[in-house]
Design a protein around this motif. Structure first.
Motif, PDB file in Angstrom:
ATOM      1  N   UNK A  23       0.910  -1.260  -0.398  1.00  0.00           N
ATOM      2  CA  UNK A  23      -0.151  -0.412  -0.281  1.00  0.00           C
ATOM      3  C   UNK A  23       1.136   1.071   0.246  1.00  0.00           C
ATOM      4  N   UNK A  24       2.410   0.743   0.758  1.00  0.00           N
ATOM      5  CA  UNK A  24       2.324   2.243   1.222  1.00  0.00           C
ATOM      6  C   UNK A  24       3.664   2.635  -0.054  1.00  0.00           C
ATOM      7  N   UNK A  25       3.738   1.989  -1.197  1.00  0.00           N
ATOM      8  CA  UNK A  25       4.189   1.930  -2.383  1.00  0.00           C
ATOM      9  C   UNK A  25       3.831   2.521  -3.983  1.00  0.00           C
ATOM     10  N   UNK A  82      11.260   7.738  -7.588  1.00  0.00           N
ATOM     11  CA  UNK A  82       9.635   7.565  -7.936  1.00  0.00           C
ATOM     12  C   UNK A  82      10.390   9.396  -6.682  1.00  0.00           C
ATOM     13  N   UNK A  83       9.664   9.983  -7.434  1.00  0.00           N
ATOM     14  CA  UNK A  83       9.511  11.428  -6.430  1.00  0.00           C
ATOM     15  C   UNK A  83       8.420  12.277  -6.742  1.00  0.00           C
ATOM     16  N   UNK A  84       8.313  13.398  -6.191  1.00  0.00           N
ATOM     17  CA  UNK A  84       6.450  14.261  -6.218  1.00  0.00           C
ATOM     18  C   UNK A  84       8.086  15.106  -6.853  1.00  0.00           C
ATOM     19  N   UNK A  85       7.698  16.356  -7.771  1.00  0.00           N
ATOM     20  CA  UNK A  85       8.402  17.844  -8.457  1.00  0.00           C
ATOM     21  C   UNK A  85       8.011  18.412  -6.882  1.00  0.00           C
ATOM     22  N   UNK A  86       9.199  18.741  -6.316  1.00  0.00           N
ATOM     23  CA  UNK A  86       8.815  20.006  -4.882  1.00  0.00           C
ATOM     24  C   UNK A  86       8.202  20.418  -4.972  1.00  0.00           C
ATOM     25  N   UNK A  87       7.007  20.948  -3.809  1.00  0.00           N
ATOM     26  CA  UNK A  87       6.207  21.407  -3.620  1.00  0.00           C
ATOM     27  C   UNK A  87       4.964  21.152  -4.518  1.00  0.00           C
ATOM     28  N   UNK A  88       5.066  19.620  -4.873  1.00  0.00           N
ATOM     29  CA  UNK A  88       3.402  20.134  -6.080  1.00  0.00           C
ATOM     30  C   UNK A  88       2.647  18.413  -5.979  1.00  0.00           C
ATOM     31  N   UNK A  89       1.930  17.896  -6.185  1.00  0.00           N
ATOM     32  CA  UNK A  89       1.271  16.227  -7.156  1.00  0.00           C
ATOM     33  C   UNK A  89       1.379  16.016  -8.417  1.00  0.00           C
ATOM     34  N   UNK A 576      10.189   8.181  15.007  1.00  0.00           N
ATOM     35  CA  UNK A 576       9.921   6.745  14.312  1.00  0.00           C
ATOM     36  C   UNK A 576       8.793   6.350  13.631  1.00  0.00           C
ATOM     37  N   UNK A 577       7.973   7.376  14.178  1.00  0.00           N
ATOM     38  CA  UNK A 577       6.430   7.999  12.940  1.00  0.00           C
ATOM     39  C   UNK A 577       7.169   7.812  11.599  1.00  0.00           C
ATOM     40  N   UNK A 578       8.197   8.664  11.944  1.00  0.00           N
ATOM     41  CA  UNK A 578       8.013   9.702  10.244  1.00  0.00           C
ATOM     42  C   UNK A 578       9.167   8.727   9.558  1.00  0.00           C
ATOM     43  N   UNK A 579      10.225   7.523  10.470  1.00  0.00           N
ATOM     44  CA  UNK A 579      10.335   7.149   9.690  1.00  0.00           C
ATOM     45  C   UNK A 579       9.608   5.807   8.711  1.00  0.00           C
ATOM     46  N   UNK A 580       8.673   6.384   9.615  1.00  0.00           N
ATOM     47  CA  UNK A 580       7.165   4.682   8.369  1.00  0.00           C
ATOM     48  C   UNK A 580       7.035   5.133   7.287  1.00  0.00           C
ATOM     49  N   UNK A 581       7.130   6.266   7.457  1.00  0.00           N
ATOM     50  CA  UNK A 581       6.713   7.242   6.125  1.00  0.00           C
ATOM     51  C   UNK A 581       6.589   6.527   4.220  1.00  0.00           C
ATOM     52  N   UNK A 582       5.724   6.355   3.962  1.00  0.00           N
ATOM     53  CA  UNK A 582       6.119   5.549   3.057  1.00  0.00           C
ATOM     54  C   UNK A 582       7.183   6.842   1.683  1.00  0.00           C
ATOM     55  N   UNK A 583       8.314   5.775   0.807  1.00  0.00           N
ATOM     56  CA  UNK A 583       8.758   6.508   0.321  1.00  0.00           C
ATOM     57  C   UNK A 583       8.079   8.051  -0.075  1.00  0.00           C
ATOM     58  N   UNK A 584       7.178   8.335  -0.282  1.00  0.00           N
ATOM     59  CA  UNK A 584       6.494   9.922  -1.006  1.00  0.00           C
ATOM     60  C   UNK A 584       6.042  10.456   0.199  1.00  0.00           C
ATOM     61  N   UNK A 585       6.756  10.165   1.424  1.00  0.00           N
ATOM     62  CA  UNK A 585       5.778  10.777   2.203  1.00  0.00           C
ATOM     63  C   UNK A 585       4.549  10.715   3.203  1.00  0.00           C
TER      64      UNK A 585
END
Length: 624
Positions: A23-25, A82-89, A576-585
């Motif tokens: 799901x996180x991917x 994979x990344x979001x272009x900074x400041x965008x969706x 710790x919780x922030x470390x569990x964010x998905x690769x795209x936060x």
């Protein structure tokens, strides 16, 4: 005994063997009208049209044969980045193949509003940027040569209805797909399409420096060239950045998490009404392979106070106004419900889609949500907290609005002694839930302050006496022998909703009962430091199986730690919780403590709301 932080091998094996991506991917796209999820292999696996709560057109998220739209390299399915272009969706996926490098950009297009007349059915005036009704995808070969594949198979109505593609022009770059009662799709591309039944496919080679595009349209806009596609995507990036520049955020290493949370909340909004959905999906399981699968494409009154607080904290006054206006519309339309459709619909009857396999076999797949007509007494407090947050001065409240507000308080007073289903929408036996009583107190307490501000002294005094009665009742019956607040009267089980007691001001953070409750939840209602809503073996919630740790509750614990002066524990848990964010936060609803995988609907507004509050509290404590 502490639970090991080592990932569970069985869980890892199950995840790696699944045909479904974790799901996180998934990447999340939005144009504030509808949303999409894109898997790591470049396939759009979730898109509902014309609204986010409409039936899906691409539904592979819930069944591998329910429709998809892939645009990526022909023989490579694992991206380099994979990344979001900074400041965008806007999503950017970089691909490395045996023969070259390619970048694919994806956007649900947004652009300046070009109309002058009012849009039919739209409750809120359009913002500076509005949805274009297009999914735009561009590919660019950076080096070498890459074989590009387009494979588009819409299956309408959650995979039940196949459309039929036909060429729409003399060439091979424009085709349409239609099915009765569903939006017609227009596919424009620089590739030569081959069509057959429900599927449109193409393949070509891109050489270094070459572009290609594909644009799927269901509205009045379309693009006809790679240059136009790039311009639409660039314009969408600019739209999001222009919105985000109004944010008030601390200059801190955790700022990227705040930015992504703000963008996610905006992405979960439905601009025509001002509503904000709880999540973009339905039926992603809270228990792997289990039955705890719900439709979250609605807006909960439960979320309203937290939503408004987060928006105000980050400087988004206009979004806060639009959301409060939505709440006002919902309240004015009839008796208060715990949730509404994204255009304030009241009837959310639940049904199961038995033809869908479910995410990784989790059944049933549900649409609608049968909890909409439950009795949950927390709604009165959440609604009144929203009112109190919105109106700086009671004198700003007009007579009609004041009548509505006074009714909310009176309703809370009528029901606070009765059992309900609680904040977690438990489907078992109604009980006297402590948090529900606390939220009724919140409703009356906020009413007292507003009445006093309007110089209605007699009413304020009557309500204050009632608030004091509720307060005394909770303190007498909602606490165990240790001085810890429990889930419900005459019970012993803990419940993470007790963390709302300091967060909403029922008791001050230095009260010994607050401290005892916070520490008890941290030590006894957690797995590897992550907080459960409640223990399923101690709570009759009407369902079988366990569930993961609820991430909002873990962030609540961060906030509560900060409030009671446990700054080091707050900082450590937050990190710790922030470390569990998905690769795209991004965050789903739950985290499986043993493996770290995300569970439940995605992305989850409630989680991102709690993240904002927790991160800002920790930063403030560090800077104090």
């Amino acid at each position: 005994m502490p639970v090991s932080t080592a990932p569970d091998k069985a869980a890892i094996t199950a995840m790696s063997a699944s045909e479904f991506p974790p799901i996180a991917d998934y990447a999340f796209l939005s144009d504030c009208s509808t949303t999409a999820l894109i898997s790591p292999n470049g396939a759009v696996e979730w898109l509902c049209l014309p609204r986010a709560d409409s039936p899906s057109v691409f539904g592979t998220l819930l069944d591998r044969s329910a429709g998809f739209f892939r645009f990526g390299p022909a023989h490579t399915h694992v991206p380099a980045q994979r990344r979001y272009e900074a400041g965008s969706m806007v999503l950017e996926t970089t691909w490395f193949t045996a023969t070259g490098w390619m970048v694919v950009r994806d956007a649900l297009a947004m652009g300046p509003w070009q109309g002058e007349e009012r849009i039919a059915g739209q409750r809120r005036p359009p913002g500076d940027f509005t949805a274009r009704g297009m999914l735009v995808r561009s590919a660019y070969c950076m080096a070498g040569q890459v074989d590009l594949m387009l494979d588009c198979m819409p299956l309408f109505d959650y995979g039940r209805t196949a459309g039929s593609w036909v060429y729409a022009a003399d060439g091979y770059g424009h085709a349409t797909c239609e099915a009765d009662r569903f939006p017609a799709l227009q596919l424009y591309t620089s590739l030569n399409l081959g069509i057959g039944g429900a599927r449109a496919v193409s393949r070509t080679s891109l050489h270094e420096g070459e572009h290609a595009f594909a644009a799927l349209s269901w509205g009045e806009f379309s693009v006809h060239s790679a240059e136009e596609a790039i311009a639409e995507i660039d314009g969408t990036t600019s739209s999001w950045r222009d919105w985000l520049r109004h944010a008030k955020m601390p200059d801190h290493p955790w700022r990227p998490y705040l930015e992504r949370s703000a963008l996610t909340l905006k992405g979960l909004s439905y601009a025509p009404s001002g509503a904000i959905m709880a999540a973009a999906t339905t039926s992603l399981p809270e228990t792997p392979g289990g039955e705890r699968n719900w439709d979250y494409r609605f807006t909960w009154i439960r979320d309203s106070a937290f939503m408004l607080s987060a928006l105000f904290q980050m400087g988004f006054d206009w979004e806060a106004f639009a959301y409060f206006a939505f709440i006002t519309d919902a309240l004015a339309a009839g008796p208060l419900q715990i949730m509404y459709g994204i255009d304030a619909e009241r009837n959310l009857d639940e049904q199961t889609l038995d033809h869908l396999h479910g995410y990784d076999g989790a059944q049933p797949v549900r649409v609608g949500n049968g909890a909409y007509n439950q009795r949950q007494h927390d709604v009165w407090g959440m609604a009144m907290e929203s009112v109190a947050l919105h109106f700086d001065k009671a004198a700003e409240i007009g007579p009609v609005a004041w009548q509505m507000i006074a009714k909310l308080v009176e309703n809370a007073l009528q029901v606070w002694r009765e059992p309900d289903r609680g904040i977690w929408e438990i489907r078992g036996k109604p009980r006297h839930f402590t948090a529900s009583k606390v939220m009724c107190w919140v409703a009356v307490d906020r009413g007292v302050k507003l009445a006093a501000g309007r110089a209605q002294t007699e009413l304020a005094e009557r309500w204050r006496a009632a608030a004091d009665e509720i307060h005394a009742d909770v303190c007498a019956n909602g606490v165990d022998a240790r001085g810890v607040f429990v889930q419900h009267y005459k019970g012993k089980a803990l419940d993470a909703s007790a963390l709302l007691i300091p967060l909403l001001g029922f008791l001050p953070p230095d009260d010994e009962r607050v401290r005892a409750t916070v520490l008890a939840i941290a030590d006894e209602l957690s797995r590897d430091g992550l907080v459960l809503r409640y223990r399923t073996e101690q709570t009759d919630d009407g369902l079988s199986g366990e569930e993961g740790t609820f991430t909002i509750c873990s962030f609540w614990l961060v906030s509560a730690f900060a409030m009671i002066g446990e700054t080091d524990r707050a900082r450590a848990l937050c990190a710790k919780l922030l470390s569990f964010a998905s690769p795209l936060h991004l965050y789903a609803e739950e985290i499986e403590a043993e493996s770290g995988r995300h569970l439940g609907n995605f992305p989850q507004a409630f989680t991102h709301l709690a993240l904002i509050d927790a991160v800002l509290r920790v930063i403030a404590a560090d800077q104090a």
